[in-house]
Design an enzyme around this catalytic site. Structure first.
Site, PDB file in Angstrom:
ATOM      1  N   GLY A  11      -2.462   2.256  13.119  1.00 59.16           N
ATOM      2  CA  GLY A  11      -2.312   1.166  12.150  1.00 59.16           C
ATOM      3  C   GLY A  11      -1.729  -0.086  12.788  1.00 59.16           C
ATOM      4  O   GLY A  11      -1.562  -0.179  14.011  1.00 59.16           O
ATOM      5  N   PHE A  12      -1.401  -1.035  11.937  1.00 62.33           N
ATOM      6  CA  PHE A  12      -0.882  -2.334  12.380  1.00 62.33           C
ATOM      7  C   PHE A  12       0.372  -2.162  13.257  1.00 62.33           C
ATOM      8  O   PHE A  12       0.346  -2.417  14.480  1.00 62.33           O
ATOM      9  CB  PHE A  12      -0.623  -3.180  11.131  1.00 62.33           C
ATOM     10  CG  PHE A  12       0.269  -4.382  11.281  1.00 62.33           C
ATOM     11  CD1 PHE A  12       0.309  -5.113  12.464  1.00 62.33           C
ATOM     12  CD2 PHE A  12       1.056  -4.809  10.212  1.00 62.33           C
ATOM     13  CE1 PHE A  12       1.125  -6.232  12.585  1.00 62.33           C
ATOM     14  CE2 PHE A  12       1.870  -5.921  10.318  1.00 62.33           C
ATOM     15  CZ  PHE A  12       1.917  -6.625  11.508  1.00 62.33           C
ATOM     16  N   ILE A  13       1.454  -1.672  12.673  1.00 62.21           N
ATOM     17  CA  ILE A  13       2.693  -1.554  13.454  1.00 62.21           C
ATOM     18  C   ILE A  13       2.574  -0.402  14.449  1.00 62.21           C
ATOM     19  O   ILE A  13       2.971  -0.523  15.616  1.00 62.21           O
ATOM     20  CB  ILE A  13       3.914  -1.361  12.522  1.00 62.21           C
ATOM     21  CG1 ILE A  13       4.026  -2.545  11.553  1.00 62.21           C
ATOM     22  CG2 ILE A  13       5.213  -1.229  13.336  1.00 62.21           C
ATOM     23  CD1 ILE A  13       5.093  -2.393  10.470  1.00 62.21           C
ATOM     24  N   TYR A 154       5.438   2.439  -4.593  1.00 62.06           N
ATOM     25  CA  TYR A 154       5.514   2.399  -3.133  1.00 62.06           C
ATOM     26  C   TYR A 154       6.985   2.397  -2.691  1.00 62.06           C
ATOM     27  O   TYR A 154       7.410   3.219  -1.879  1.00 62.06           O
ATOM     28  CB  TYR A 154       4.783   1.157  -2.598  1.00 62.06           C
ATOM     29  CG  TYR A 154       5.052   0.901  -1.135  1.00 62.06           C
ATOM     30  CD1 TYR A 154       4.500   1.727  -0.155  1.00 62.06           C
ATOM     31  CD2 TYR A 154       5.865  -0.156  -0.727  1.00 62.06           C
ATOM     32  CE1 TYR A 154       4.765   1.500   1.197  1.00 62.06           C
ATOM     33  CE2 TYR A 154       6.124  -0.393   0.611  1.00 62.06           C
ATOM     34  CZ  TYR A 154       5.572   0.447   1.568  1.00 62.06           C
ATOM     35  OH  TYR A 154       5.842   0.222   2.894  1.00 62.06           O
ATOM     36  N   LYS A 158       9.162   5.340  -0.700  1.00 63.40           N
ATOM     37  CA  LYS A 158       9.886   5.114   0.560  1.00 63.40           C
ATOM     38  C   LYS A 158      11.349   5.540   0.427  1.00 63.40           C
ATOM     39  O   LYS A 158      11.923   6.122   1.330  1.00 63.40           O
ATOM     40  CB  LYS A 158       9.789   3.636   0.956  1.00 63.40           C
ATOM     41  CG  LYS A 158       8.399   3.256   1.467  1.00 63.40           C
ATOM     42  CD  LYS A 158       8.215   3.847   2.838  1.00 63.40           C
ATOM     43  CE  LYS A 158       6.845   3.701   3.409  1.00 63.40           C
ATOM     44  NZ  LYS A 158       6.678   4.347   4.709  1.00 63.40           N
TER      45      LYS A 158
HETATM   46  N1  LIG Z   1       3.651  -4.016   7.470  1.00 69.68           N
HETATM   47  C1  LIG Z   1       4.830  -4.205   6.866  1.00 69.68           C
HETATM   48  O1  LIG Z   1       5.249  -5.350   6.657  1.00 69.68           O
HETATM   49  C2  LIG Z   1       5.678  -3.034   6.462  1.00 69.68           C
HETATM   50  C3  LIG Z   1       6.855  -3.303   5.745  1.00 69.68           C
HETATM   51  C4  LIG Z   1       7.664  -2.252   5.381  1.00 69.68           C
HETATM   52  C5  LIG Z   1       7.327  -0.951   5.724  1.00 69.68           C
HETATM   53  N2  LIG Z   1       6.169  -0.710   6.404  1.00 69.68           N
HETATM   54  C6  LIG Z   1       5.852   0.685   6.760  1.00 69.68           C
HETATM   55  O2  LIG Z   1       5.516   0.717   8.131  1.00 69.68           O
HETATM   56  C7  LIG Z   1       4.541   1.718   8.360  1.00 69.68           C
HETATM   57  C8  LIG Z   1       3.326   1.112   9.044  1.00 69.68           C
HETATM   58  O3  LIG Z   1       2.776   0.139   8.171  1.00 69.68           O
HETATM   59  P1  LIG Z   1       1.550  -0.790   8.589  1.00 69.68           P
HETATM   60  O4  LIG Z   1       1.780  -2.113   7.974  1.00 69.68           O
HETATM   61  O5  LIG Z   1       1.321  -0.670  10.039  1.00 69.68           O
HETATM   62  O6  LIG Z   1       0.374  -0.106   7.761  1.00 69.68           O
HETATM   63  P2  LIG Z   1      -1.025   0.490   8.237  1.00 69.68           P
HETATM   64  O7  LIG Z   1      -1.738   0.888   6.988  1.00 69.68           O
HETATM   65  O8  LIG Z   1      -1.701  -0.456   9.146  1.00 69.68           O
HETATM   66  O9  LIG Z   1      -0.573   1.761   9.062  1.00 69.68           O
HETATM   67  C9  LIG Z   1      -0.410   3.034   8.471  1.00 69.68           C
HETATM   68  C10 LIG Z   1      -1.248   4.007   9.252  1.00 69.68           C
HETATM   69  O10 LIG Z   1      -1.054   5.305   8.690  1.00 69.68           O
HETATM   70  C11 LIG Z   1      -2.297   5.959   8.643  1.00 69.68           C
HETATM   71  N3  LIG Z   1      -2.290   6.959   7.574  1.00 69.68           N
HETATM   72  C12 LIG Z   1      -2.289   6.723   6.237  1.00 69.68           C
HETATM   73  N4  LIG Z   1      -2.330   7.879   5.583  1.00 69.68           N
HETATM   74  C13 LIG Z   1      -2.349   8.866   6.510  1.00 69.68           C
HETATM   75  C14 LIG Z   1      -2.392  10.282   6.437  1.00 69.68           C
HETATM   76  N5  LIG Z   1      -2.423  10.908   5.251  1.00 69.68           N
HETATM   77  N6  LIG Z   1      -2.402  10.991   7.582  1.00 69.68           N
HETATM   78  C15 LIG Z   1      -2.368  10.364   8.788  1.00 69.68           C
HETATM   79  N7  LIG Z   1      -2.339   9.016   8.922  1.00 69.68           N
HETATM   80  C16 LIG Z   1      -2.326   8.280   7.779  1.00 69.68           C
HETATM   81  C17 LIG Z   1      -3.312   4.865   8.371  1.00 69.68           C
HETATM   82  O11 LIG Z   1      -4.624   5.233   8.782  1.00 69.68           O
HETATM   83  C18 LIG Z   1      -2.749   3.707   9.184  1.00 69.68           C
HETATM   84  O12 LIG Z   1      -3.304   3.657  10.464  1.00 69.68           O
HETATM   85  C19 LIG Z   1       4.234   2.336   7.004  1.00 69.68           C
HETATM   86  O13 LIG Z   1       5.055   3.471   6.838  1.00 69.68           O
HETATM   87  C20 LIG Z   1       4.646   1.253   6.026  1.00 69.68           C
HETATM   88  O14 LIG Z   1       4.974   1.782   4.765  1.00 69.68           O
HETATM   89  C21 LIG Z   1       5.338  -1.723   6.780  1.00 69.68           C
END
Ligand SMILES: NC(=O)c1ccc[n+]([C@@H]2O[C@H](COP(=O)([O-])OP(=O)(O)OC[C@H]3O[C@@H](n4cnc5c(N)ncnc54)[C@H](O)[C@@H]3O)[C@@H](O)[C@H]2O)c1
Length: 322
Positions: A11-13, A154, A158
């Site tokens: 994913g992104f992060i 959501y 968390k």
């Molecule tokens: N982007 C933000 O600003 C932000 C802010 C607060 C918290 N977060 C948390 O950071 C983490 C990463 O977020 P992100 O923005 O990179 O989102 P994202 O959706 O790009 O990354 C999440 C990844 O998890 C994978 N995923 C989802 N369900 C799954 C499953 N059942 N089994 C295996 N893989 C699965 C997805 O395919 C994806 O690649 C998440 O936990 C999100 O809740 C992100």
């Protein structure tokens, strides 16, 4: 060489975390189901494409909801460290359909906790979110701030994951740090988030939409800073801690727009749309604890981060149609 398992590593992060860990010399195991529910799984394949050639990188297309499959990965790869980032994100969608948020973000996290306990993992970092603070107008939000009134399922999922994690520390002595990320943006940006949508629209010279009067403020945090905080937390077992990782410098949508205009040099057309009641008015991280425990603070200004985001979008949008 230590092995780090990164859930949500495509994913992104997560993809940025995997890249940083490989650069630091770790063996990295990416676990991701590449679903297309929030955005196209092909985009995620693109995000880790350049990492695949690295012999210290392995990818498992595994769903964290399937415990037996996750156990197989842990048993085979024996990670010392785990960064658990897999989740269903997006605050608004969670109000419409909360079920995947419960099954992935809570039950999936439970499976990760079980696997970490069974494999005596040295340290587990869990991605939590600033959305646990709900719409509390008293800012900045420190970690001991009230979290009893999240705005969306959501945020509730968390906070639930954090509480569950605490019980695994308490009962099984697992080292766990929950990082509450705030509004990350930058390379490999999630396509459903404002900085990506605006950046792409600006480069395509399309009109952009601004929510309400543009006064809503977000604590936009450059993804490189988020990743650095995550790696610092992984490398420092702390027992159990919850730590904010945010820029601690909220910016209104109006001001963000000015930054995009200034950095891109493009005069954009703007249309206002009604604001969404699920959205929080302001997000604002108190990062005193991150400074104290991790010696972490953000390094990249919003202006510089937007420049990097636009450069990445320019380089990738045409060839990959992300
Ligand atoms: N982007 C933000 O600003 C932000 C802010 C607060 C918290 N977060 C948390 O950071 C983490 C990463 O977020 P992100 O923005 O990179 O989102 P994202 O959706 O790009 O990354 C999440 C990844 O998890 C994978 N995923 C989802 N369900 C799954 C499953 N059942 N089994 C295996 N893989 C699965 C997805 O395919 C994806 O690649 C998440 O936990 C999100 O809740 C992100």
């Amino acid at each position: 060489m230590e092995t780090v398992l990164v859930t949500g590593g495509a994913g992104f992060i997560g993809s940025n975390v995997c890249e940083a860990l490989l650069k630091k010399g770790y063996r990295v195991i990416c676990v991701d189901n590449f679903d297309s529910d929030l955005y196209d799984g092909k985009i995620k394949e693109g995000y880790i494409e350049k990492l695949i050639a690295n012999q210290n990188f392995a990818v498992y297309r595994t769903d964290i909801r399937h415990k037996a499959e996750l156990e197989d990965v842990f048993n085979k790869e024996k990670p010392e460290l785990v960064a658990h980032l897999a989740a269903r994100a997006n605050v608004r969608n969670a109000v419409k359909d909360p079920y995947p948020y419960i099954s992935i973000n809570i039950e999936g996290t439970l499976n990760v906790l079980e696997c970490c306990r069974d494999n005596a993992v040295k340290n587990l970092v869990i991605a939590s979110s600033g959305s646990v603070y709900g719409n509390d107008p008293v800012v900045p939000w420190a970690e001991d701030h009230l979290t009893g009134e999240p705005v969306s399922p959501y945020g509730a999922s968390k906070r639930s994951a954090e509480l569950l994690a605490y019980t695994y520390h308490r009962n099984f002595d697992l080292n766990i740090t929950c990082l509450r990320y705030f509004n990350a943006y930058g390379e490999n940006n999630r396509p459903d988030l404002v900085p990506y949508i605006w950046g792409k629209a600006i480069l395509d010279e399309e009109e952009i939409e601004i929510s309400g009067d543009g006064s809503r403020e977000r604590d936009y945090t450059y993804v490189g800073d988020v990743v650095r905080g995550t790696v610092l937390a992984l490398e420092k077992p702390l027992g159990f801690e919850i730590i904010n990782i945010g820029n601690s410098n909220p910016t209104s949508l109006k001001d963000l727009l000015e930054i995009f205009k200034r950095v891109s040099g493009i005069e954009v057309k703007v249309r206002s749309r009604p604001s969404n009641s699920v959205s929080m008015e302001k997000t604002f991280a108190d990062i005193t604890k991150a400074k104290r425990l991790l010696d972490w603070e953000p390094e990249v200004t919003l202006e510089e981060g937007v420049r990097r985001l636009l450069t990445w979008l320019r380089d990738h949008r045409l060839e990959k149609s992300v």
